[in-house]
Motif scaffolding. Structure first.
Motif, PDB file in Angstrom:
ATOM      1  N   ALA A   9       0.809  -1.200   0.000  1.00  0.00           N
ATOM      2  CA  ALA A   9       0.000   0.000   0.000  1.00  0.00           C
ATOM      3  C   ALA A   9       0.846   1.255   0.000  1.00  0.00           C
ATOM      4  N   ALA A  10       0.162   2.395   0.145  1.00  0.00           N
ATOM      5  CA  ALA A  10       0.668   3.706  -0.239  1.00  0.00           C
ATOM      6  C   ALA A  10       2.149   3.984  -0.029  1.00  0.00           C
ATOM      7  N   ALA A  11       2.615   4.000   1.222  1.00  0.00           N
ATOM      8  CA  ALA A  11       3.995   4.430   1.482  1.00  0.00           C
ATOM      9  C   ALA A  11       5.032   3.546   0.783  1.00  0.00           C
ATOM     10  N   PRO A  12       4.975   2.208   0.906  1.00  0.00           N
ATOM     11  CA  PRO A  12       5.979   1.389   0.208  1.00  0.00           C
ATOM     12  C   PRO A  12       5.921   1.530  -1.306  1.00  0.00           C
ATOM     13  N   SER A  13       4.720   1.663  -1.867  1.00  0.00           N
ATOM     14  CA  SER A  13       4.623   1.781  -3.323  1.00  0.00           C
ATOM     15  C   SER A  13       5.179   3.117  -3.800  1.00  0.00           C
ATOM     16  N   LEU A  14       4.984   4.165  -3.042  1.00  0.00           N
ATOM     17  CA  LEU A  14       5.572   5.455  -3.406  1.00  0.00           C
ATOM     18  C   LEU A  14       7.094   5.399  -3.298  1.00  0.00           C
ATOM     19  N   ALA A  16       8.830   2.739  -3.932  1.00  0.00           N
ATOM     20  CA  ALA A  16       9.240   2.017  -5.134  1.00  0.00           C
ATOM     21  C   ALA A  16       9.278   2.950  -6.339  1.00  0.00           C
ATOM     22  N   VAL A  17       8.314   3.866  -6.435  1.00  0.00           N
ATOM     23  CA  VAL A  17       8.317   4.864  -7.514  1.00  0.00           C
ATOM     24  C   VAL A  17       9.599   5.688  -7.439  1.00  0.00           C
ATOM     25  N   LEU A  67      13.668  -4.257 -12.529  1.00  0.00           N
ATOM     26  CA  LEU A  67      14.473  -4.554 -11.346  1.00  0.00           C
ATOM     27  C   LEU A  67      13.700  -4.251 -10.066  1.00  0.00           C
ATOM     28  N   VAL A  68      13.169  -3.042  -9.971  1.00  0.00           N
ATOM     29  CA  VAL A  68      12.458  -2.657  -8.749  1.00  0.00           C
ATOM     30  C   VAL A  68      11.179  -3.467  -8.589  1.00  0.00           C
ATOM     31  N   ALA A  69      10.461  -3.696  -9.690  1.00  0.00           N
ATOM     32  CA  ALA A  69       9.227  -4.479  -9.612  1.00  0.00           C
ATOM     33  C   ALA A  69       9.509  -5.914  -9.157  1.00  0.00           C
ATOM     34  N   SER A  70      10.567  -6.510  -9.656  1.00  0.00           N
ATOM     35  CA  SER A  70      10.895  -7.897  -9.292  1.00  0.00           C
ATOM     36  C   SER A  70      11.276  -7.996  -7.816  1.00  0.00           C
ATOM     37  N   ILE A  71      12.101  -7.051  -7.342  1.00  0.00           N
ATOM     38  CA  ILE A  71      12.503  -7.072  -5.928  1.00  0.00           C
ATOM     39  C   ILE A  71      11.300  -6.821  -5.027  1.00  0.00           C
ATOM     40  N   TRP A  72      10.482  -5.858  -5.409  1.00  0.00           N
ATOM     41  CA  TRP A  72       9.288  -5.524  -4.621  1.00  0.00           C
ATOM     42  C   TRP A  72       8.326  -6.714  -4.576  1.00  0.00           C
ATOM     43  N   ALA A  73       8.141  -7.390  -5.731  1.00  0.00           N
ATOM     44  CA  ALA A  73       7.242  -8.536  -5.790  1.00  0.00           C
ATOM     45  C   ALA A  73       7.738  -9.672  -4.905  1.00  0.00           C
ATOM     46  N   ALA A  74       9.046  -9.931  -4.925  1.00  0.00           N
ATOM     47  CA  ALA A  74       9.610 -10.992  -4.084  1.00  0.00           C
ATOM     48  C   ALA A  74       9.434 -10.670  -2.607  1.00  0.00           C
ATOM     49  N   ALA A 188      -0.601  -3.060 -10.573  1.00  0.00           N
ATOM     50  CA  ALA A 188      -0.308  -1.821  -9.849  1.00  0.00           C
ATOM     51  C   ALA A 188       1.183  -1.701  -9.578  1.00  0.00           C
ATOM     52  N   LEU A 189       1.823  -2.822  -9.295  1.00  0.00           N
ATOM     53  CA  LEU A 189       3.263  -2.838  -9.037  1.00  0.00           C
ATOM     54  C   LEU A 189       4.041  -2.421 -10.284  1.00  0.00           C
ATOM     55  N   ILE A 190       3.711  -3.023 -11.416  1.00  0.00           N
ATOM     56  CA  ILE A 190       4.373  -2.650 -12.677  1.00  0.00           C
ATOM     57  C   ILE A 190       4.097  -1.197 -13.008  1.00  0.00           C
ATOM     58  N   ALA A 191       2.856  -0.757 -12.798  1.00  0.00           N
ATOM     59  CA  ALA A 191       2.508   0.636 -13.081  1.00  0.00           C
ATOM     60  C   ALA A 191       3.335   1.590 -12.228  1.00  0.00           C
ATOM     61  N   ALA A 192       3.507   1.255 -10.954  1.00  0.00           N
ATOM     62  CA  ALA A 192       4.257   2.127 -10.043  1.00  0.00           C
ATOM     63  C   ALA A 192       5.706   2.268 -10.482  1.00  0.00           C
TER      64      ALA A 192
END
Length: 339
Positions: A9-14, A16-17, A67-74, A188-192
């Motif tokens: 949710a919000a804070a971690p996804s921001l 990642a952006v 890179l960021v999406a893969s690490i975040w997803a894991a 949403a992860l890829i979009a971010a």
């Protein structure tokens, strides 16, 4: 949301952006001298730029995104389809080869179709837009639409910051919809991270651009953005997906039909898109991208409205309002500015 998706949710996804933006900016800055030497885009009659400019910075955007999406997803235990990751790498390599040595049209289309097909035909059978259609027919139509979308994002990448002012509002809206639970978290992860990658690239591409995305960037961006919108449509929101992409779809598709009607070689490079005609008609680049950015904010607002309202009447009105807004911008772009 379950605990895994709560972590997104919000804070971690921001965050990642922001991380994707920093990586994209750093890789773009480091790679510019190399691109200047080996991937220089020289101006021609169809170009919007007037001085030789390096291209290929899309490598930075796509690297940061994946890179960021893969690490975040894991970390969050969210599964990004492996077919999507592999297809993105494949289509980026196709773009890189085309940037360096200009591949034949048929070869490009076959490889693009392979990448899009890998994503479309490995999706779960439960992912449907029109359940009344046979699954094979629907997937075939999605494949054709996907190849067109990948190419139209490439076609529309012909002006400084144009892809940025399209991708950033759309991906930001998709991220917001992820927070609201209206789109899958992988999308949403890829979009971010794609939003972050584009923001990191933006300072280098603002007028007058110091570097371009190149096909190595525009093609995989089209694939990733198209998949995110497809996920939204599979989530039961095809009208919202259509609204988010409305400007790009209208400009590129109307231009294609106009060229076919005039019996022009529609497969060849040109500068007759509405946004290109706008600069020929006296619009400053900053005004063109400013109007497109504002239009995309309006379209994003309408898309979110259709989802949150959950009303057929409001959806119809939003689609009509979106069509009118896009039509007004295209009409203004196609007319000469008063001296």
């Amino acid at each position: 949301m379950n605990p895994a998706t709560d972590a997104l949710a919000a804070a971690p996804s921001l965050l990642a952006v922001a991380i994707a933006a920093l990586i994209s900016a750093l890789v773009t800055w480091i790679s510019r001298p190399l691109l200047q030497r080996y991937a220089l885009a020289r101006p021609n009659a169809r170009s919007s730029h007037r001085i030789p400019t390096p291209q290929g910075a899309g490598i930075a955007v796509i690297a940061a995104t994946l890179l960021v999406a893969s690490i975040w997803a894991a970390w969050a235990n969210v599964a990004i389809p492996s077919a999507l990751l592999g297809a993105t790498v494949l289509i980026a390599l196709v773009g890189l080869a085309d940037d360096i040595m200009s591949l034949p049209v048929l070869v490009r289309l076959v490889l693009q179709a392979a990448a899009v097909g890998a994503v479309v035909f490995t999706a779960p059978e439960t992912a449907r837009i029109v359940p009344a259609l046979p699954l094979a027919l629907e997937r075939g139509l999605i494949l054709l639409a996907g190849v067109w979308f990948v190419n139209l994002v490439n076609f529309m990448d012909g002006l400084d910051l144009m892809t940025v002012v399209e991708v950033v509002p759309v991906t930001a809206a998709l991220l917001l919809l992820g927070w609201l639970g209206e789109v899958s978290w992988p999308a949403a992860l890829i979009a971010a991270t794609l939003c972050g990658g584009m923001l990191g690239f933006a300072p280098f591409n603002r007028p007058i651009a110091k570097v371009f995305l190149g096909d190595v960037g525009s093609l995989p961006i089209g694939l990733l953005l198209g998949w995110c919108l497809l996920e939204l449509a599979w989530h039961g929101q095809p009208a919202a997906a259509l609204l988010l992409a409305a400007y790009y779809l209208a400009d590129s598709t109307l231009t294609l039909f106009r060229r076919i009607a005039r019996r022009e070689p529609f497969w060849s490079a040109h500068r007759t898109h509405f946004y290109q005609r706008a600069t020929d008609n006296g619009f400053e680049v900053s005004r063109v991208i400013g109007e497109v950015f504002l239009l995309n904010l309006v379209l994003a607002g309408l898309a979110i409205l259709t989802i949150r309202a959950g009303s057929t009447a409001i959806t119809a009105l939003a689609l009509l309002a979106g069509a009118i807004a896009v039509g007004l911008v295209l009409r203004r772009f196609s007319r000469a500015q008063a001296s």
